[in-house]
Design an enzyme around this catalytic site. Structure first.
Site, PDB file in Angstrom:
ATOM      1  N   ASN A   9     -53.637  12.810 -70.001  1.00 45.53           N
ATOM      2  CA  ASN A   9     -52.424  12.772 -69.140  1.00 45.53           C
ATOM      3  C   ASN A   9     -52.470  14.373 -68.734  1.00 45.53           C
ATOM      4  O   ASN A   9     -51.799  15.273 -69.680  1.00 45.53           O
ATOM      5  CB  ASN A   9     -51.332  12.367 -70.119  1.00 45.53           C
ATOM      6  CG  ASN A   9     -50.204  12.747 -69.421  1.00 45.53           C
ATOM      7  OD1 ASN A   9     -49.854  12.995 -68.193  1.00 45.53           O
ATOM      8  ND2 ASN A   9     -48.898  12.463 -70.065  1.00 45.53           N
ATOM      9  N   LYS A  11     -50.333  15.901 -66.671  1.00 47.99           N
ATOM     10  CA  LYS A  11     -49.179  16.086 -66.596  1.00 47.99           C
ATOM     11  C   LYS A  11     -48.994  16.874 -65.108  1.00 47.99           C
ATOM     12  O   LYS A  11     -49.671  16.756 -64.374  1.00 47.99           O
ATOM     13  CB  LYS A  11     -48.443  17.016 -67.823  1.00 47.99           C
ATOM     14  CG  LYS A  11     -48.607  16.180 -69.040  1.00 47.99           C
ATOM     15  CD  LYS A  11     -47.753  16.547 -70.092  1.00 47.99           C
ATOM     16  CE  LYS A  11     -48.030  15.475 -71.292  1.00 47.99           C
ATOM     17  NZ  LYS A  11     -47.154  15.957 -72.391  1.00 47.99           N
ATOM     18  N   HIS A  95     -43.264   7.425 -70.028  1.00 39.47           N
ATOM     19  CA  HIS A  95     -43.575   8.605 -70.772  1.00 39.47           C
ATOM     20  C   HIS A  95     -42.308   9.209 -71.453  1.00 39.47           C
ATOM     21  O   HIS A  95     -41.602   9.290 -70.540  1.00 39.47           O
ATOM     22  CB  HIS A  95     -44.773   9.493 -70.144  1.00 39.47           C
ATOM     23  CG  HIS A  95     -45.195  10.717 -70.783  1.00 39.47           C
ATOM     24  ND1 HIS A  95     -44.240  11.696 -71.034  1.00 39.47           N
ATOM     25  CD2 HIS A  95     -46.054  10.762 -71.417  1.00 39.47           C
ATOM     26  CE1 HIS A  95     -45.028  12.388 -72.040  1.00 39.47           C
ATOM     27  NE2 HIS A  95     -46.066  11.961 -72.331  1.00 39.47           N
ATOM     28  N   GLU A  97     -41.551  11.902 -71.557  1.00 39.58           N
ATOM     29  CA  GLU A  97     -41.041  13.243 -70.374  1.00 39.58           C
ATOM     30  C   GLU A  97     -39.937  12.558 -69.292  1.00 39.58           C
ATOM     31  O   GLU A  97     -38.955  13.073 -68.616  1.00 39.58           O
ATOM     32  CB  GLU A  97     -42.033  14.207 -69.696  1.00 39.58           C
ATOM     33  CG  GLU A  97     -42.504  14.949 -70.947  1.00 39.58           C
ATOM     34  CD  GLU A  97     -43.925  15.237 -71.253  1.00 39.58           C
ATOM     35  OE1 GLU A  97     -44.587  15.310 -70.160  1.00 39.58           O
ATOM     36  OE2 GLU A  97     -44.356  15.749 -72.299  1.00 39.58           O
ATOM     37  N   GLU A 167     -46.182   7.715 -79.192  1.00 40.82           N
ATOM     38  CA  GLU A 167     -46.139   9.117 -79.055  1.00 40.82           C
ATOM     39  C   GLU A 167     -44.724   9.559 -79.562  1.00 40.82           C
ATOM     40  O   GLU A 167     -43.496   9.733 -78.762  1.00 40.82           O
ATOM     41  CB  GLU A 167     -46.116   9.423 -77.468  1.00 40.82           C
ATOM     42  CG  GLU A 167     -47.454   8.757 -76.696  1.00 40.82           C
ATOM     43  CD  GLU A 167     -47.521   9.843 -75.551  1.00 40.82           C
ATOM     44  OE1 GLU A 167     -48.820  10.627 -75.604  1.00 40.82           O
ATOM     45  OE2 GLU A 167     -46.971   9.985 -74.643  1.00 40.82           O
ATOM     46  N   GLY A 173     -46.956  18.113 -77.399  1.00 42.61           N
ATOM     47  CA  GLY A 173     -46.957  19.455 -77.079  1.00 42.61           C
ATOM     48  C   GLY A 173     -46.467  20.471 -77.956  1.00 42.61           C
ATOM     49  O   GLY A 173     -46.335  21.589 -77.398  1.00 42.61           O
ATOM     50  N   SER A 213     -50.020  15.902 -79.702  1.00 38.98           N
ATOM     51  CA  SER A 213     -50.854  16.931 -80.179  1.00 38.98           C
ATOM     52  C   SER A 213     -52.247  16.444 -80.820  1.00 38.98           C
ATOM     53  O   SER A 213     -52.890  17.065 -81.516  1.00 38.98           O
ATOM     54  CB  SER A 213     -50.094  17.704 -81.205  1.00 38.98           C
ATOM     55  OG  SER A 213     -48.975  18.424 -80.520  1.00 38.98           O
TER      56      SER A 213
HETATM   57  P1  PGA Z   1     -49.863  16.566 -75.884  1.00 44.79           P
HETATM   58  O1  PGA Z   1     -49.241  15.295 -75.037  1.00 44.79           O
HETATM   59  O2  PGA Z   1     -51.404  16.065 -76.377  1.00 44.79           O
HETATM   60  O3  PGA Z   1     -49.910  17.803 -75.142  1.00 44.79           O
HETATM   61  O4  PGA Z   1     -49.040  16.577 -77.161  1.00 44.79           O
HETATM   62  C1  PGA Z   1     -49.325  14.020 -75.104  1.00 44.79           C
HETATM   63  C2  PGA Z   1     -48.699  13.308 -74.007  1.00 44.79           C
HETATM   64  O5  PGA Z   1     -47.614  13.807 -73.761  1.00 44.79           O
HETATM   65  O6  PGA Z   1     -49.214  12.112 -73.469  1.00 44.79           O
END
Ligand code: PGA
Length: 251
Positions: A9, A11, A95, A97, A167, A173, A213
């Protein structure tokens, strides 16, 4: 047997040049891998150039979101057909976000899931609890509700198009990965829920990714769990070496 599925992803990262270079680098690094399904979900504006860069690779393409309507006066939105038109097979929906920054609700996400499946895209439906929900012992309740509402009205036949991604929001993140046991516990709970909602044979076929992460150093441990069928990778999917190392670990 569920084939592992690792999706990147991206983003709101990269520019035109770095997007194509990353895609081309991954295509070359992963040309021998056929035991893992791999996808990259790029910003909309780079889908076409990334599709071209991936055209002779085994890597699939996905969008990071879409709207549920087929077309019309929806300024700033993208339809399922538009994503298909630029070679997407997958779309990330719900997601964290989108839920927590853009305010998407379970009801909206559910409409998108229906629209994606009917339009021929494979949704990656994301679910996961906030830190205060985990600390308040509400993880099962929150994740159960998100899975049930996200899949409301999705028939047994259609749900096989869906990949779920667990998640935990506090792990996204932040560098704080869920422990392998924490991931397995929620994944097993989700599979149990799918058994209740559909049946055991369907629950056994649906892939459940872990995200938050995930990186080369924790891939083997996370993927060793019986109910962790893949990864949804943010930060570590932006570097050819990291993302390809994770996929090769799984392969
Ligand atoms: P990350 O994000 O691996 O940077 O923690 C995962 C995601 O939001 O899909």
């Amino acid at each position: 047997m569920r084939k592992p599925f690792i999706a990147g992803n991206w983003k709101m990262n990269m520019d035109g040049e770095s997007a194509v270079a990353l895609a081309a680098g991954l295509g070359a690094a992963l040309s021998e891998v056929d035991t893992v399904d791999v996808a990259v979900c790029t910003p909309y504006v780079y889908l076409q150039s990334v599709a071209k860069a991936l055209s002779s690779s085994n890597i699939a393409l996905g969008g990071q979101n879409m709207y549920f309507e087929q077309g019309g006066a929806f300024t700033g939105e993208i339809s399922c057909q538009m994503l298909k038109d630029v070679c997407c097979s997958y779309v990330i929906l719900g997601h964290s976000e989108r839920r927590h920054v853009m305010g998407e609700t379970d009801e909206l996400i559910n409409k998108k899931v229906h629209a994606a499946i009917s339009g021929g895209l494979l949704p990656i439906l994301c679910v996961g609890e906030l830190l205060e929900e985990r600390e308040g012992d509400k993880t099962t309740e929150v994740v159960t509700s998100q899975v049930k509402k996200g899949l409301e009205g999705v028939t047994a036949e259609k749900v096989l198009a869906v990949t779920l991604a667990y998640e935990p929001v506090w792990a996204i993140g932040t560098g704080k990965t869920a422990t392998s046991d924490q991931a397995q516990e929620v994944h097993a709970m989700i599979r149990g829920l799918l058994t209740e909602m559909y049946d055991a044979s369907i629950a056994e076929q649906i892939r459940i990714q872990y995200g938050g992460s995930a990186k080369p150093g924790n891939t083997a441990e996370l993927m060793a769990n019986p109910d962790v069928d893949g990864l949804l990778v943010g930060g570590a999917s932006l570097k050819v070496e990291d993302f390809s190392a994770m996929i090769k670990t799984v392969a």
